[in-house]
Design an enzyme around this catalytic site. Structure first.
Site, mmCIF file in Angstrom:
data_model
loop_
_atom_site.group_PDB
_atom_site.id
_atom_site.type_symbol
_atom_site.label_atom_id
_atom_site.label_comp_id
_atom_site.label_asym_id
_atom_site.label_seq_id
_atom_site.Cartn_x
_atom_site.Cartn_y
_atom_site.Cartn_z
ATOM 1 N N GLU A 172 0.728 -1.115 0.131
ATOM 2 C CA GLU A 172 0.150 -0.078 -0.080
ATOM 3 C C GLU A 172 0.637 1.312 -0.091
ATOM 4 O O GLU A 172 0.589 2.176 0.837
ATOM 5 C CB GLU A 172 -1.032 -0.060 1.276
ATOM 6 C CG GLU A 172 -1.780 -1.244 1.120
ATOM 7 C CD GLU A 172 -2.892 -1.071 2.112
ATOM 8 O OE1 GLU A 172 -3.134 -0.106 3.000
ATOM 9 O OE2 GLU A 172 -3.976 -1.555 1.817
ATOM 10 N N GLU A 291 -5.764 -8.365 -0.578
ATOM 11 C CA GLU A 291 -6.288 -7.987 0.457
ATOM 12 C C GLU A 291 -7.902 -7.627 0.320
ATOM 13 O O GLU A 291 -8.116 -6.741 -0.383
ATOM 14 C CB GLU A 291 -5.900 -6.762 1.319
ATOM 15 C CG GLU A 291 -4.415 -6.943 1.884
ATOM 16 C CD GLU A 291 -3.819 -5.646 3.035
ATOM 17 O OE1 GLU A 291 -4.887 -5.162 3.400
ATOM 18 O OE2 GLU A 291 -2.785 -5.534 2.886
#
Ligand code: AHR
Length: 497
Positions: A172, A291
């Site tokens: 991320e 995710e």
């Protein structure tokens, strides 16, 4: 309500990569300490891993598990977690404001993954660190021997290389909350240079570049376009992350949230293909949805957690029945895109937004979402088939034209089995499903598994499993057609041979 569906052997989406049923263990909350690892627990094995947890993970047949983070990896020194346990440093873990003891590290996790029959998807730190540490870690894990880091691994008791195939280039990196957050340009350059040397150390590895941390990021999808301009040839996958929640207690909208996931996937595919055209590449970029899950129940509780404790109960969502229905629908969506989504990780696996919960010193149990995940992991192997569906639709606050029926089918050629996964999204009405299996010839029903119930908010606890499937579904097969009445808000696995 009534819906029709045609499933044909020739309408193939893809040969599914089993890694689409992956999961995730981060050094976060009680996922590792008190989750998979609890020395002194009556069920702990010789390494301190809980055998009851191993057993529940094995039942899910999880093929690959991402590790060690998540946000945590962006501040992680992998060297802290190898070698004699007594010499490992305690560190401030800045992503989750805890203390990391490093009792478990790379080698222990690889051992644990073997115990649950899973591969490891290893993430490298591209927050505070970079090329040097990443290439050293690949050498430590995958080089056979005769060099500094491979011999260090041997000295640590692991004579054989771990042969870790799948690696994430950070986590991320588009998120301002990330330790060492970067602009797309900064990350794209770093990811490319790191990818190059990691593959020079071991050309057999596969690499996942960081896409956006959700479709709602202001930089999405320009982030993807920019980083892919740098990494298109060096990376094999681009990641997608997305969490869902019924924050407004609007179940009609919530049960339609897979439409958002679908839209996200389509946009990332379009962006990848744009860069393919722009760079005149022959290669097609694949997607790793590494995710995904429901995450919102624990948000308030997490604000009250004292910083700098060891393994506090963070992100411990208690899942209810409607969460399980949505998880089924999200899995259907991943299967519908299994030609491009080759890997995916339910985030996470134990205690932290997880299908498996534990009590420290006590039992381990299954949350509601455990069941659809297990069903699709077990019976969703083989070839995904594109169903032709005609279903009545509804409008909700967040989405319009939502089909009541959400469904996909998977054919397992060796076993000769076909499985239909189906969700009835209607909150009020049952739905009669008519499924034409035209090309399968004579078929018999093996089993019709159902997850149903009146209370959308019912949860499972250690003492009471309020939400669990039964296999007394009412599907009937006649003349190559399956008919089943799907109760309002219910999940179905219709297995045929
Ligand atoms: O899975 C929990 C967290 O969600 C991960 O650490 C991070 O990557 C994401 O924001």
């Amino acid at each position: 309500l009534q819906a029709k569906m045609i499933v044909d052997k020739d309408f193939t989406i893809a040969d599914i990569d089993n890694r689409i049923y992956g999961s995730f263990i981060e050094h976060l909350g009680r996922a590792v300490y008190g989750g998979i690892y609890e020395p002194g627990h009556p069920m702990a094995d010789e390494q301190g891993f809980r055998k009851d947890v191993i057993d529940l993970v094995r039942q899910l047949q999880v093929p690959i598990i991402r590790y060690p983070g998540g946000n945590m990896v962006s501040g992680y020194n992998w060297e802290d977690g190898v070698g004699p346990k007594g010499e490992r440093p305690r560190r401030l873990e800045l992503a989750w404001r805890t203390i990391e003891t490093n009792e478990v590290g790379t080698n222990e996790f690889v051992d644990w993954a073997k115990k649950v029959n899973a591969e490891v998807m290893m993430a490298v730190n591209l927050g505070t660190r970079g090329i040097e540490e990443a290439r050293n870690l690949v050498e430590y894990c995958n080089h056979p021997g005769g060099t500094y880091y491979s011999d260090l691994r041997k000295k640590h008791g692991y004579s054989e290389p771990h042969r870790i195939k799948t690696w994430c280039l950070g986590n991320e990196m588009d998120g301002p909350w990330q330790i060492g957050h970067k602009t797309a340009e900064e990350y794209g350059r770093l990811a490319l240079e790191t990818a190059k040397v990691m593959k020079w150390v071991d050309p057999t590895i596969e690499l996942v570049a960081c896409g956006s941390s959700s479709a709602s990021m202001p930089t999405f999808p320009q982030w993807e376009a920019t980083i892919l301009e740098h990494t298109y040839e060096a990376a094999d996958y681009i990641s997608l992350h997305q969490y869902f929640g019924n924050r407004d207690n609007d179940s009609a909208s919530y049960l339609a949230s897979a439409m958002e996931m679908d839209h996200f996937i389509r946009t990332v595919i379009a962006t990848c293909d744009y860069i393919k055209a722009k760079t005149r590449s022959k290669k097609t970029m694949q997607l790793s949805f590494d995710e995904w899950n429901v995450w919102f129940h624990s948000n308030e509780a997490d604000k009250k957690i004292e910083p700098w404790s060891i393994a506090p109960p963070q992100l411990e969502d208690v899942y209810n029945f409607e969460d399980a229905l949505l998880v089924g629908s999200l899995l259907i969506t991943l299967l519908k895109h299994s030609d491009r989504v080759r890997m995916a990780c339910m985030a996470q696996l134990v205690n932290v937004i997880a299908p498996i919960m534990t009590d420290n010193g006590g039992d381990a149990w299954k949350q509601t979402i455990y069941y659809p995940y297990m069903h699709v992991s077990l019976y969703g192997r083989g070839i995904a088939l594109q169903p032709v569906i005609s279903s009545p639709k509804y409008d909700a606050k967040a989405f319009t034209d939502v089909p009541y029926l959400d469904s996909v089918a998977v054919f397992h050629p060796e076993k000769g089995e076909v499985t239909v996964f189906a969700l009835n999204r209607s909150l009020e009405d049952s739905l009669v499903l008519d499924c034409d299996l035209r090309s399968f010839g004579h078929c018999e029903l093996l089993e019709h598994i159902v997850l149903e119930g009146d209370d959308l908010k019912a949860v499972n606890t250690q003492q009471h499993e309020a939400v669990k499937p039964h296999n007394r579904g009412n599907a009937e097969v006649r003349d190559g057609k399956v008919t089943a009445r799907l109760a309002n808000h219910s999940w179905h696995v219709i297995r045929l041979k």
